[in-house]
Design an enzyme around this catalytic site. Structure first.
Site: not given
Ligand code: SAM
Length: 283
Positions: A154, A156-157, A61, A136-137, A85
């Site tokens: 940032d 997820t995979d 971060h 959704d980005g 998170d």
């Protein structure tokens, strides 16, 4: 004692002992787990992949946030894609920014992180500068009419909902939302085990940005060695900011970090030969 077994790779994986399970359920978008491990503290996983742990989250971060924000030098508007998170948001809010929009697809991740990973956001979700968008980005950047100085992806995979955030179309749309002197950074996997992710991202970013490259940071629980972080900007000077200048900017914010410092910032752009060979550049 129950074990968490990561499912990111077929032939190799890592296991964490689950000392206390806080949450495990299928959300609208993904399988979410939050548990405690004696060595790592609280751990979040999504779809069987480690997302963050209390023990080493500071490395990721701090490097995903302070490298672009301090390289920019006058960032006032930040866009975070993903980051449910709250760790990136926490670090971004430590800067003298005016506004931060965070676009997270899964409201359950935010809610469960607030409840079971409170130290990650450390109250940042209540920061008056925040505009939290549950979406959704990709959809957000497609319709976004605003401009941001720093964009931090940032995600997820590139599996499940995160896959779209690694496409050339996403990068092109995100570029539309980036101010002329702005910079975008992205979570781009562990190059030792995910070389295709590095190659693909480089090929896609370089279609839209003058300076498309990577910097690195070692996050112990992102299995397989250091992680590559995508770097995309039309301002080639941003990667050249000196240690002394960065030290001055850091001093102005009056920030102490646990991993980031100006020397590590500059050094993180030095890539090993195998990464240079994967992306076919000299740097
Ligand atoms: N630091 C972690 C890593 O390096 O893998 C990522 C942590 S963060 C939990 C990843 C976040 O991306 C999750 O909250 C997930 O819900 C979010 N996400 C995945 N796909 C998304 C999308 N298309 N739009 C917005 N958020 C997305």
């Amino acid at each position: 004692m129950k074990q968490f077994e990561e499912t990111l790779y077929d032939a190799v994986n890592q296991q964490f002992r689950i000392d206390k399970l806080y949450f495990e359920n299928k959300t609208e978008h993904q399988h979410l787990m939050i548990f405690h491990n004696a060595q790592l503290g609280r751990v979040m996983t999504l779809d069987g992949v480690v997302q963050t742990t209390e023990a080493d989250e500071f490395i990721y971060h701090e490097m995903m946030t302070h490298v672009p924000v301090l390289a920019h030098g006058n960032a006032k508007r930040v866009l975070i894609i993903g980051g449910g998170d709250g760790g990136i948001l926490r670090e971004a809010c430590r800067h003298n920014i005016d506004h931060v929009t965070q676009v997270e697809i899964d409201e359950a991740v935010v809610d469960m992180a607030k409840e079971y990973l409170p130290n990650h956001s450390a109250g940042a979700f209540d920061d008056p500068r925040l505009n939290l968008v549950i979406d959704d980005g990709m959809a957000f950047v497609k319709s976004c009419q605003e401009s941001f100085d720093v964009i931090i992806v940032d995600s997820t995979d590139p599996i499940g909902p995160g896959e779209v955030l690694f496409t050339e179309d996403f990068y092109a749309q995100a570029k539309r939302c980036l101010a002329p002197e702005g910079v975008m950074v992205t979570q781009n996997g562990v190059p030792f085990f995910q070389p295709d992710e590095l190659k693909n991202t480089h090929e896609r970013l370089r279609q839209h940005f003058t300076d498309a490259g990577f910097y690195c940071a070692p996050i112990p629980t992102y299995y397989g060695g250091f992680m590559s972080l995508g770097w995309a900007t039309d301002n080639c000077d941003l990667r050249q900011v000196s240690v002394d200048e960065l030290q001055g900017r850091l001093g102005q914010v009056g920030m102490t970090c646990r991993y980031y410092n100006p020397e590590i910032h500059v050094a993180s752009f030095a890539l090993p030969q195998y990464m240079r060979q994967i992306i076919g550049t000299g740097r």
